[in-house]
Design a protein around this motif. Sequence first.
Motif, PDB file in Angstrom:
ATOM      1  N   ARG A 170      -2.837   1.167  -1.996  1.00  0.00           N
ATOM      2  CA  ARG A 170      -2.446   2.200  -2.947  1.00  0.00           C
ATOM      3  C   ARG A 170      -2.795   1.793  -4.379  1.00  0.00           C
ATOM      4  O   ARG A 170      -3.357   2.575  -5.146  1.00  0.00           O
ATOM      5  N   SER A 220       0.978  11.072  -4.123  1.00  0.00           N
ATOM      6  CA  SER A 220       0.592  10.909  -2.713  1.00  0.00           C
ATOM      7  C   SER A 220       1.333  11.910  -1.840  1.00  0.00           C
ATOM      8  O   SER A 220       2.336  12.510  -2.242  1.00  0.00           O
ATOM      9  N   SER A 260       0.576   0.132   0.932  1.00  0.00           N
ATOM     10  CA  SER A 260       0.411  -0.968  -0.029  1.00  0.00           C
ATOM     11  C   SER A 260      -0.243  -2.164   0.659  1.00  0.00           C
ATOM     12  O   SER A 260       0.036  -2.437   1.832  1.00  0.00           O
ATOM     13  N   THR A 317      -4.893   5.303   1.570  1.00  0.00           N
ATOM     14  CA  THR A 317      -4.628   5.025   0.154  1.00  0.00           C
ATOM     15  C   THR A 317      -3.162   5.204  -0.208  1.00  0.00           C
ATOM     16  O   THR A 317      -2.795   5.097  -1.381  1.00  0.00           O
ATOM     17  N   GLY A 318      -2.340   5.441   0.802  1.00  0.00           N
ATOM     18  CA  GLY A 318      -0.910   5.608   0.551  1.00  0.00           C
ATOM     19  C   GLY A 318      -0.084   4.416   0.949  1.00  0.00           C
ATOM     20  O   GLY A 318       1.134   4.389   0.698  1.00  0.00           O
ATOM     21  N   ARG A 374      -5.724   3.420  -6.847  1.00  0.00           N
ATOM     22  CA  ARG A 374      -5.327   4.036  -8.119  1.00  0.00           C
ATOM     23  C   ARG A 374      -6.006   3.342  -9.300  1.00  0.00           C
ATOM     24  O   ARG A 374      -6.410   4.005 -10.268  1.00  0.00           O
TER      25      ARG A 374
END
Length: 340
Positions: free
Chosen positions: A144, A209, A141, A138-139, A148
Amino acid sequence: MQNIQNSTAVTSSSSVGARTGCGAALSSSSSSAAADSSGAIPEHKSSKISDGGGGVCGGSSGDSCSLHDPAAAAATKEEQPLAIHYLASFHEICIVTALLPLVTLFTCFVTAYVYQYDDVHETHCRVYNIIPSISAITGVSPQRYFWRFSIALHIGPRIPIAFVYKNYYRSQLKRISPELVPQASWLISLILVLNCIEIASLGGVTYISNRENYPVHERIFITFMICSLCYMLATIKLNGLLHAGQSLNVQQQQSIKWKKFFFVASILSTIGLLIFFAKHRFYCHDLAFSWFAFFEYLIAIANMLYHFTIIWDFPSQYMVIVQGPLENISQYLSSRPKID
């Protein structure tokens, strides 16, 4: 003849007072002043008309009338109709809220593992790794932004659900013995606080993050873990107090059973996570980070499914936004039959 004119003037003045809309009569002082020694009606500068119910009307040159009749005010409220602007199944809202992060997490894992394999497997130890952590998938792109956005939609309904649970538990206090009420009330307040902190920590660990600020991210994650486990334990303890010595329906039995199961799964997964985190952080063992990530996924899934047990707690409730006087809304809701 003069007496006839005086009586005619008094009658005319009373008729004007009646036509003001207050349904009023002249006061005694004004009536006595109507016929003086000169036999004429004097000009009233400050005479007032009383409606007998708290309203006051001016008595000269068409002064305005103010009505303060409690019965009339209540009748006005009763005449105002209730307007329902929004009606939705609370059951469906809870399902979408609980499943949204689970589906998003699975999507982020698959896409990051397939298309960004090298980026999500990078660690400070530079050892062999096969399972990326949640922070890793999830960090990157564009996962991400997807994650979010999903958490933002998830947190929104979680806040009112926390207060719905508080009121739901308080409504059951009348069923338990009086000596257990103080302990149950304390647990209800504790559950609300822990739930709110857990929701806030989820937002913090999502939007801060580990790549942007690792120390803060780590502390927020620890806060989330502690509050989540304490919330689960307090909820199970509260349900034990509220349902002690009472027969439970099938839905209540399912809810309590699965809450206990996911709490035990979270405890065991937390122990495994701490063990392999230490092996990875201090000894850099091969696959230690993969086992750490594996238990991290188990904790996240157990937490999501624990909150999913809400479908058994609120099987047929509805969320309503209604407009109207509060007294009318309360009377309407109390008179409606309950939907089982």
